[in-house]
Design a protein around this motif. Sequence first.
Motif, PDB file in Angstrom:
ATOM      1  N   PHE A 208       0.831  -1.208   0.000  1.00  0.00           N
ATOM      2  CA  PHE A 208       0.000   0.000   0.000  1.00  0.00           C
ATOM      3  C   PHE A 208       0.858   1.248   0.000  1.00  0.00           C
ATOM      4  O   PHE A 208       1.809   1.359   0.769  1.00  0.00           O
ATOM      5  CB  PHE A 208      -0.890  -0.069   1.256  1.00  0.00           C
ATOM      6  CG  PHE A 208      -1.635   1.190   1.576  1.00  0.00           C
ATOM      7  CD1 PHE A 208      -2.423   1.820   0.633  1.00  0.00           C
ATOM      8  CD2 PHE A 208      -1.549   1.738   2.852  1.00  0.00           C
ATOM      9  CE1 PHE A 208      -3.112   2.978   0.948  1.00  0.00           C
ATOM     10  CE2 PHE A 208      -2.243   2.891   3.176  1.00  0.00           C
ATOM     11  CZ  PHE A 208      -3.024   3.506   2.222  1.00  0.00           C
TER      12      PHE A 208
ATOM     13  N   PRO B 297       0.305   5.109   0.688  1.00  0.00           N
ATOM     14  CA  PRO B 297      -0.714   6.051   1.149  1.00  0.00           C
ATOM     15  C   PRO B 297      -0.712   7.353   0.358  1.00  0.00           C
ATOM     16  O   PRO B 297       0.232   7.654  -0.369  1.00  0.00           O
ATOM     17  CB  PRO B 297      -0.327   6.318   2.607  1.00  0.00           C
ATOM     18  CG  PRO B 297       0.952   5.655   2.857  1.00  0.00           C
ATOM     19  CD  PRO B 297       1.397   4.938   1.642  1.00  0.00           C
TER      20      PRO B 297
ATOM     21  N   ARG C 175      -0.547  10.509   1.285  1.00  0.00           N
ATOM     22  CA  ARG C 175       0.646  11.306   1.574  1.00  0.00           C
ATOM     23  C   ARG C 175       1.787  10.321   1.745  1.00  0.00           C
ATOM     24  O   ARG C 175       1.578   9.209   2.205  1.00  0.00           O
ATOM     25  CB  ARG C 175       0.422  12.145   2.834  1.00  0.00           C
ATOM     26  CG  ARG C 175      -0.586  13.270   2.545  1.00  0.00           C
ATOM     27  CD  ARG C 175      -0.813  14.149   3.753  1.00  0.00           C
ATOM     28  NE  ARG C 175      -1.567  13.446   4.770  1.00  0.00           N
ATOM     29  CZ  ARG C 175      -1.314  13.528   6.057  1.00  0.00           C
ATOM     30  NH1 ARG C 175      -0.317  14.265   6.481  1.00  0.00           N
ATOM     31  NH2 ARG C 175      -2.057  12.860   6.932  1.00  0.00           N
TER      32      ARG C 175
ATOM     33  N   ALA D 145       4.068   9.495   3.684  1.00  0.00           N
ATOM     34  CA  ALA D 145       4.281   8.792   4.964  1.00  0.00           C
ATOM     35  C   ALA D 145       5.703   8.279   5.113  1.00  0.00           C
ATOM     36  O   ALA D 145       5.928   7.215   5.679  1.00  0.00           O
ATOM     37  CB  ALA D 145       3.263   7.653   5.145  1.00  0.00           C
TER      38      ALA D 145
END
Lengths: 265, 258
Positions: B78, B80, B82, B84
């Motif tokens: 995954f 995200p 933003r 991260a």
Amino acid sequence: MPIRSVPQRGIARLLVHAWPAVLSVTTLVLAWEAYVQLSGISPTALAAPSRVLVQGFEQRHALASHTLATLQATLLGFSCSLGAAFLFSLLLDFFRPLRRALFPVFIITQTLPLVAIAPLVVLWFGFGLTPKIVLVALVTFFPMLVALVQGYDSADHDIEALLASMGASRRRIFVAARLPSALPYFFAGLRISITYAVVGAIFAEYAGSVRGLGIYILNAKNNFRPDLVLAAVFVSATLTLCLFGATILLQRVTMPWTRLVERKP
Amino acid sequence: MSLARLELKSVSKRFGELEVLDDISLSVSRGEFVSILGPSGAGKSTILQLLTGALRHDRGEILCDGAPLESNSHRFAFMPQRDALMPWRRIIDNATLGLEVQGMTRAAAREKVQPLIAEFGLAGFERHYPSQLSGGMRQRVALLRTVVQQRSMLLLDEPFGALDALTRARMQRWLSGMWTHHNWTVLLITHDVREAVLLSDRIYVLSPRPARILRHYDISLSHPRPPAGDPMLSAIEADILQTLLTLEERPCRTFVPL
Ligand SMILES: Nc1ncnc2c1ncn2[C@@H]1O[C@H](COP(=O)(O)OP(=O)(O)OP(=O)(O)O)[C@@H](O)[C@H]1O
Ligand SMILES: [Mg+2]
């Protein structure tokens, strides 16, 4: 290597940034000296900085050994408090409901006036090292605990969600995301608490002790030697500043990535 | 018919009173590049959260290679919305995060990621911290961190949403090349129509919240796609925009080369 060159630049910049403080302190000391010389005030009421310096220097061996005792109490007490704060912060982070149960208790410990509690602690634990450690721990525990708990909660939720999507366990997420996020909070708490710690140690000594700056100050006061009181105050201020500086140094070593942001003009 | 890698059947999700997903059905086959296109706040990120196990769906079925998705099976890598990235980890260590979580030692993980650094345009920046990188580079680090996990499918949530138009166009071309080369299966979230058309084999267009699938487009044009301005791509873009603007449910349209 851009990163390596940073500390040196930091020191150079520190000197540039320090001169206003040096100037203001020097002015203050000079004004004080001039006032004492010109007004003819008795040295048993207010001693001139020059006298404080000379008398302090003559007493340097006594001052040094008392300072060492205070430093020992401060560091031992502070270490105990840090250890306890860290353990409790883990407990409060992993078992949320405990927060509501324990926080009120911790807050109450913060409302106890030092003047009242210090003699009691001495009464319970005697004139040795123990009461000092207890008092230092008492005044620094809560600020450190709050800093840590708040720091964990400041972790970026996206980063935690990302780790969870990778299959990370609760413990893993704590170590990889929450703990590093707490570092800036931890150091902010450390800077405040280290000054409390010195004050706490001196207070415990003042309430009754064999060695330490606190008892030295008490004796000097009882012997009508304000110059020596001021000399001890000067030493304790220097001690606090050094400890404060040490925490900043420690932060720079522990968090190298924040120096990069500072570098931007 | 072969099993789809991922299949959502009439999935719905609400947050208390707020109905976010209403009857979402879609499927992604092995090696396919599928996009979900929808307005802001429609519930696109929510779909991915259902897949990563961060949220549970209320009704419907989510099948992964034909079997129901258990909430902690971690079949997806995954990325995200933003990036991260962890500010306290160096670029190389941000990229290895997923491998370390899988139990690999840091040294072994670094060894595995190192050869991909250059391909992702990050050569020479391995020892830097995220704060020293440009936005486009950060996105590439986040993407690298995603693909090295070697999950069966990539979930990308608006990977280029925060970039300027020029960088975004470059990154889209680059991603398209990487996808062809590495044979990934990708589910991409975006609200950029051109991006979806340029990259996807299939596009699902969502309505505003509560999100339904208004329509899907099968684009059987080969990769790499022609440059922007190509009449075929422009026609698809126009049709999707029309769908989004009028918000009518219409049947599937398939675009094949003439
Ligand atoms: N955990 C949550 N609790 C309550 N409401 C939520 C939660 N997550 C999302 N929502 C709501 O669900 C709706 C859809 O959110 P989502 O993040 O899926 O939108 P999106 O399509 O990804 O939008 P964008 O393109 O702006 O990223 C929003 O109205 C949001 O407020
Ligand atoms: Mg989103």
